[in-house]
Design an enzyme around this catalytic site. Structure first.
Site, short mmCIF file in Angstrom:
data_model
loop_
_atom_site.label_atom_id
_atom_site.label_comp_id
_atom_site.label_asym_id
_atom_site.label_seq_id
_atom_site.Cartn_x
_atom_site.Cartn_y
_atom_site.Cartn_z
N THR A 40 -32.58 2.04 11.34
CA THR A 40 -31.16 1.45 11.27
C THR A 40 -31.09 0.08 10.86
OG1 THR A 40 -30.77 2.86 12.95
CG2 THR A 40 -29.24 1.53 12.43
N HIS A 43 -31.82 -0.01 7.23
CA HIS A 43 -30.39 0.31 6.34
C HIS A 43 -29.55 -0.59 6.30
CE1 HIS A 43 -31.00 4.47 5.33
NE2 HIS A 43 -31.77 4.40 6.41
#
Ligand code: NAD
Ligand code: ZN
Length: 342
Positions: A40, A43
């Site tokens: 995450t 990202h």
């Protein structure tokens, strides 16, 4: 204090000086020892399509950590100054239908640490006391920080019985690797791990995989049938988020078996429900987050008892300021888990 902050709606992040956060009456101020990098965070760093839709700068990123309680609000009763803690990253509301029915992992109002609330990539962090987890003293810092993703693997593996079962694990990223160790510890009779990344396949061997397979070089279905007396596997655990891998899992699972899915897909997945699910009478489980706190208890037991040794998965350590090196390794798939010393 120093922290890694996503300030702009563009690629990159900054390691800068920011104000130390203040704790409210039910909050706890934590001094972070170690934070670890999750996909995450990569990202958000790379400002992918997901991040553009989900993330609003400016924000300190990160949701995995271990640290020490530095200060507590006047209404805090569950932890004291000096406790070594980690935390559930889903900051739940406690009052929605799901929270009230014991499914807080799908709380309707949850806030994600490091996305909706300032995260763990800084010297200090403020959290409400209800998400804190007191760490077992037998678990070293480098393992305590990875309990959150380890918990994802615990719930995926243990969604149903695993002992004496044949298992196919798709994806040997950190979570698939944790799952390999957990499945082995729980007595799976055969563990086949598939990943196109040979570096990660080598780690999966150390975690207890009986057979490793590179899906770009070998026919997984033939291999699985050959290893299971032509039956297919009892259990498929999907950690790749790859459409093709899921398709292989649905073919490799024996009729009457189960498929547990944690992987998140960039593209819509198409399944032949009649052929691959209904007439095979398989059960598909979607897994998200962790059960709070029963999964944390199991995670703590796996790590403190020595049932699972995640040592081979924690491949790299850097000081926090070098977070970019860790993110690059993760993008290139040349690592297991990367931990950052704060
Ligand atoms: P990761 O990206 O590090 O690992 C994915 C692995 O899958 C990589 O090693 C990659 O080489 C491999 N892979 C790619 N194509 C493949 C294929 N065709 N067959 C087999 N393997 C293939 O991710 P991670 O941190 O280990 O997380 C695993 C997955 O779980 C990711 O999709 C992540 O987004 C998802 N996730 C979901 C939750 C949840 O709550 N549902 C929480 C955390 C992570
Ligand atoms: Zn809720």
């Amino acid at each position: 204090m120093k922290a890694v902050v996503k300030r702009k709606r563009a690629r990159g992040m900054e390691f800068i000086e920011v104000p130390t956060p203040k704790a409210g009456p039910r909050d706890v101020l934590i001094r972070v020892r170690i934070a670890s990098i999750c996909g995450t965070d990569v990202h958000i760093h790379d400002w992918t399509r997901w991040a553009q839709h989900r993330f609003t700068p400016p924000r300190i990123i990160g949701h995995e950590f271990v640290g020490d309680v530095e200060k507590i609000g006047e209404e805090v009763t569950q932890v004291k100054v000096g406790d070594r803690v980690s935390a559930e990253s889903h900051l739940t509301c406690g009052s929605c239908y799901q929270c009230k029915n014991g499914y807080s992992e799908v709380c309707r109002n949850f806030k994600l640490l490091g996305v909706d609330h300032d995260g763990t990539f800084g010297e200090y962090l403020v959290l409400p006391e209800h998400v804190l987890w007191k760490n077992d003293e037998k678990i070293p810092d480098e393992w305590a920080t990875i309990q959150e993703p380890f918990g994802n693997a615990v719930d995926t593996v243990l969604a149903e019985d695993i002992s004496a079962k044949t298992v196919l694990i798709l994806g040997a990223g950190p979570i698939g690797l944790f799952a390999t160790g957990i499945a082995r510890a729980c007595g799976a009779s055969l563990i086949v791990v598939s990943d196109p990344n040979n570096y990660r396949l080598a780690i999966s061997k150390k975690m207890g995989a009986h057979i490793t397979v590179n899906p770009r070089r070998q026919d997984i279905i033939q291999l699985v049938l050959g290893a299971t007396h032509n039956n297919g596997v009892d259990v498929v655990l999907e950690f790749s988020g790859n459409n093709q891998a899921l398709g292989q899992g649905l073919k490799a699972v024996t009729p009457g078996g189960r498929v547990s899915i944690l992987g998140i897909y960039e593209r819509r997945v198409s399944i032949d429900l009649n052929k691959e699910v209904i007439f095979k009478k398989i059960r598909i489980y979607g897994i998200t987050g962790r059960k709070v706190f029963s999964t944390w208890h199991k995670t703590s037991q796996f790590l403190s008892s020595g049932l699972v040794d995640p040592g081979p998965i924690v491949t790299h350590q850097f000081p926090l300021k070098d977070y970019g090196k860790g993110m690059k390794l993760m993008k290139d798939g040349k690592c297991g888990k990367v931990v950052l010393y704060v």
